[in-house]
Write a protein that holds these residues in place. Structure first.
Motif, mmCIF file in Angstrom:
data_model
loop_
_atom_site.group_PDB
_atom_site.id
_atom_site.type_symbol
_atom_site.label_atom_id
_atom_site.label_comp_id
_atom_site.label_asym_id
_atom_site.label_seq_id
_atom_site.Cartn_x
_atom_site.Cartn_y
_atom_site.Cartn_z
ATOM 1 N N GLU A 186 0.833 -1.196 0.000
ATOM 2 C CA GLU A 186 0.000 0.000 0.000
ATOM 3 C C GLU A 186 0.871 1.250 0.000
ATOM 4 O O GLU A 186 1.677 1.455 0.903
ATOM 5 C CB GLU A 186 -0.904 0.003 1.232
ATOM 6 N N THR A 187 0.702 2.095 -1.007
ATOM 7 C CA THR A 187 1.446 3.346 -1.017
ATOM 8 C C THR A 187 0.714 4.408 -0.204
ATOM 9 O O THR A 187 -0.513 4.364 -0.035
ATOM 10 C CB THR A 187 1.657 3.869 -2.449
ATOM 11 N N ILE A 188 1.489 5.344 0.297
ATOM 12 C CA ILE A 188 0.929 6.420 1.102
ATOM 13 C C ILE A 188 1.452 7.761 0.601
ATOM 14 O O ILE A 188 2.463 7.833 -0.106
ATOM 15 C CB ILE A 188 1.275 6.250 2.603
ATOM 16 N N SER A 189 0.734 8.828 0.946
ATOM 17 C CA SER A 189 1.221 10.189 0.760
ATOM 18 C C SER A 189 1.634 10.728 2.118
ATOM 19 O O SER A 189 0.926 10.534 3.111
ATOM 20 C CB SER A 189 0.140 11.087 0.154
ATOM 21 N N ILE A 190 2.777 11.372 2.172
ATOM 22 C CA ILE A 190 3.287 11.941 3.422
ATOM 23 C C ILE A 190 3.268 13.460 3.305
ATOM 24 O O ILE A 190 3.782 14.030 2.337
ATOM 25 C CB ILE A 190 4.713 11.447 3.719
ATOM 26 N N LEU A 191 2.659 14.103 4.289
ATOM 27 C CA LEU A 191 2.511 15.567 4.289
ATOM 28 C C LEU A 191 3.191 16.173 5.504
ATOM 29 O O LEU A 191 3.169 15.595 6.597
ATOM 30 C CB LEU A 191 1.029 15.948 4.266
ATOM 31 N N ALA A 192 3.787 17.336 5.304
ATOM 32 C CA ALA A 192 4.301 18.148 6.401
ATOM 33 C C ALA A 192 4.230 19.604 5.955
ATOM 34 O O ALA A 192 4.164 19.896 4.750
ATOM 35 C CB ALA A 192 5.735 17.767 6.754
ATOM 36 N N SER A 193 4.220 20.514 6.910
ATOM 37 C CA SER A 193 4.257 21.932 6.547
ATOM 38 C C SER A 193 5.186 22.667 7.504
ATOM 39 O O SER A 193 5.342 22.293 8.670
ATOM 40 C CB SER A 193 2.851 22.558 6.575
ATOM 41 N N VAL A 194 5.823 23.705 6.974
ATOM 42 C CA VAL A 194 6.760 24.518 7.747
ATOM 43 C C VAL A 194 6.497 25.988 7.437
ATOM 44 O O VAL A 194 5.877 26.331 6.423
ATOM 45 C CB VAL A 194 8.229 24.172 7.402
ATOM 46 N N TYR A 195 6.965 26.842 8.315
ATOM 47 C CA TYR A 195 6.919 28.278 8.048
ATOM 48 C C TYR A 195 8.123 28.665 7.201
ATOM 49 O O TYR A 195 9.268 28.378 7.556
ATOM 50 C CB TYR A 195 6.948 29.079 9.349
ATOM 51 N N VAL A 196 7.868 29.276 6.062
ATOM 52 C CA VAL A 196 8.911 29.840 5.218
ATOM 53 C C VAL A 196 8.567 31.302 4.981
ATOM 54 O O VAL A 196 7.496 31.609 4.439
ATOM 55 C CB VAL A 196 9.028 29.087 3.871
ATOM 56 N N ASN A 197 9.443 32.204 5.433
ATOM 57 C CA ASN A 197 9.186 33.642 5.338
ATOM 58 C C ASN A 197 7.825 34.015 5.920
ATOM 59 O O ASN A 197 7.088 34.835 5.357
ATOM 60 C CB ASN A 197 9.295 34.110 3.886
ATOM 61 N N GLY A 198 7.482 33.348 7.026
ATOM 62 C CA GLY A 198 6.268 33.693 7.743
ATOM 63 C C GLY A 198 5.003 33.112 7.174
ATOM 64 O O GLY A 198 3.903 33.397 7.666
ATOM 65 N N THR A 199 5.106 32.262 6.141
ATOM 66 C CA THR A 199 3.923 31.680 5.509
ATOM 67 C C THR A 199 3.978 30.163 5.609
ATOM 68 O O THR A 199 5.023 29.557 5.339
ATOM 69 C CB THR A 199 3.848 32.083 4.023
ATOM 70 N N GLU A 200 2.862 29.537 5.984
ATOM 71 C CA GLU A 200 2.821 28.090 6.055
ATOM 72 C C GLU A 200 2.986 27.511 4.653
ATOM 73 O O GLU A 200 2.249 27.851 3.731
ATOM 74 C CB GLU A 200 1.511 27.607 6.674
ATOM 75 N N THR A 201 3.969 26.655 4.508
ATOM 76 C CA THR A 201 4.317 26.078 3.220
ATOM 77 C C THR A 201 4.258 24.560 3.325
ATOM 78 O O THR A 201 4.811 23.976 4.260
ATOM 79 C CB THR A 201 5.727 26.528 2.795
ATOM 80 N N PHE A 202 3.599 23.924 2.353
ATOM 81 C CA PHE A 202 3.309 22.497 2.435
ATOM 82 C C PHE A 202 4.269 21.670 1.579
ATOM 83 O O PHE A 202 4.618 22.050 0.460
ATOM 84 C CB PHE A 202 1.868 22.223 1.985
ATOM 85 N N ILE A 203 4.665 20.532 2.139
ATOM 86 C CA ILE A 203 5.477 19.531 1.446
ATOM 87 C C ILE A 203 4.625 18.276 1.334
ATOM 88 O O ILE A 203 4.046 17.827 2.330
ATOM 89 C CB ILE A 203 6.765 19.224 2.217
ATOM 90 N N LEU A 204 4.535 17.710 0.137
ATOM 91 C CA LEU A 204 3.702 16.524 -0.074
ATOM 92 C C LEU A 204 4.490 15.506 -0.892
ATOM 93 O O LEU A 204 4.908 15.780 -2.022
ATOM 94 C CB LEU A 204 2.409 16.910 -0.797
ATOM 95 N N CYS A 205 4.699 14.347 -0.286
ATOM 96 C CA CYS A 205 5.435 13.251 -0.925
ATOM 97 C C CYS A 205 4.425 12.183 -1.338
ATOM 98 O O CYS A 205 3.679 11.674 -0.490
ATOM 99 C CB CYS A 205 6.461 12.657 0.033
ATOM 100 N N LYS A 206 4.437 11.799 -2.617
ATOM 101 C CA LYS A 206 3.416 10.892 -3.141
ATOM 102 C C LYS A 206 4.021 9.553 -3.570
ATOM 103 O O LYS A 206 5.209 9.451 -3.843
ATOM 104 C CB LYS A 206 2.712 11.545 -4.336
#
Length: 299
Positions: free
Chosen positions: A103-123
């Motif tokens: 079973e494959t999964i998507s992995i998500l995380a988010s960080v603040y970059v220059n004060g803005t929430e920025t999302f990382i999504l691995c598929k």
């Protein structure tokens, strides 16, 4: 310099959701599960560029862009970790893939970059390899590497474009440590041994598959499970040395957490053996063993 609106750089800690189609994150109301108590996270993207030269010329004629490979590495403290251990060590089951390497999964995380929430999504994520380590006076630690069909360029779009996702809360509860498995958490041939430290390595050998005309991989299928590891134990008898010399296969069991997680390696052979002692040291004589086994399971 990265400026943040919080002293905590990560907003959404690494978490995952199962995919019904490999490489496609469910967009409508996905419900995420925590990856665990993540200590470190690393992202690696390899373009596999190829130099092309020709006879009679000093310099290259071109640089060809190769297949793109996506990997992430995580180090976790074990808190309610049976799920990630199952994906790491569990045998494949194409009929019922849930929670296993199929079973494959998507992995998500988010960080603040220059004060803005920025999302990382691995598929299209599958475990490539990992290890579980227990050592005296430390928490039990899991290191795991995923391979992916793609990792999106970080975006500020709300929720990475997902519709009404339910995010996981941070893990809570006791961290599994060196005493969580009881007084003799490691046994050889059903007999407890006085183990000082142990590491088990599981290679799932998940590799990307490519098709002509596409930089990104088509799939990330696992290509074979291999189990190995090493342990150090106090020298109190000749059992391990005798089994090593005879090439005798035994059962190696590791209790990660009593009544919660026991890893059993069947048909285990010691493939390298040494004994260390120092007359000028207060340390006891120990045996160092490297092992391999045919199969592994968690109960």
């Amino acid at each position: 310099m990265v400026s943040t609106t919080s002293p905590v750089l990560f907003v959404k800690h690494p978490q995952w959701v199962a995919e019904s189609t490999e490489g496609t994150t469910p967009t409508a109301s996905p419900s995420f599960t925590s990856l665990g108590a993540v200590k470190t996270m690393g992202i690696k993207i390899n373009g596999n560029f190829v130099d092309v030269a020709q006879l009679g010329a000093e310099d290259l004629i071109t640089i060809v862009q190769g297949q793109q490979e996506y990997e992430t590495q995580f180090t976790l403290s074990t808190v309610n970790a049976t799920g990630i251990i199952a994906r790491l060590i569990g045998a494949y089951n194409y009929a019922t893939p849930s929670g296993l390497i199929n079973e494959t999964i998507s992995i998500l995380a988010s960080v603040y970059v220059n004060g803005t929430e920025t999302f990382i999504l691995c598929k299209g994520s599958r475990i490539k390899e990992g290890s579980i380590s227990m050592d005296i006076g430390k928490e039990t630690e899991i290191s795991v590497t995923f391979t992916h069909t793609s990792i999106i360029t970080p975006i500020t779009t709300a929720n990475a474009g997902l519709t009404t996702p339910t995010y996981a809360t941070l893990p809570s509860g006791a961290v599994y440590d060196w005493i969580a498995g009881g007084t003799t958490p490691v046994s050889w041939n059903a007999s407890g041994i006085l183990c000082k430290k142990i590491t088990i390595n599981i290679a799932r050998n998940s590799k990307p598959d490519y098709t002509l005309g596409n930089l990104d991989p088509h799939s990330s299928q696992a290509h074979g499970r291999r189990i190995s590891g090493d342990f150090t134990t106090l020298w109190t008898n000749t059992t391990l040395e005798t089994d090593f010399k005879a090439g005798t296969a035994r059962t190696l069991a590791i209790v990660i957490k009593t009544s919660v997680s026991t890893i059993t390696c069947t048909s285990t052979k010691i493939v390298d053996y040494s004994r260390d002692g120092d007359i000028g040291s207060d340390e006891a004589i120990v045996e160092n063993c490297t092992f391999r086994c045919l199969s592994v399971a968690q109960a």
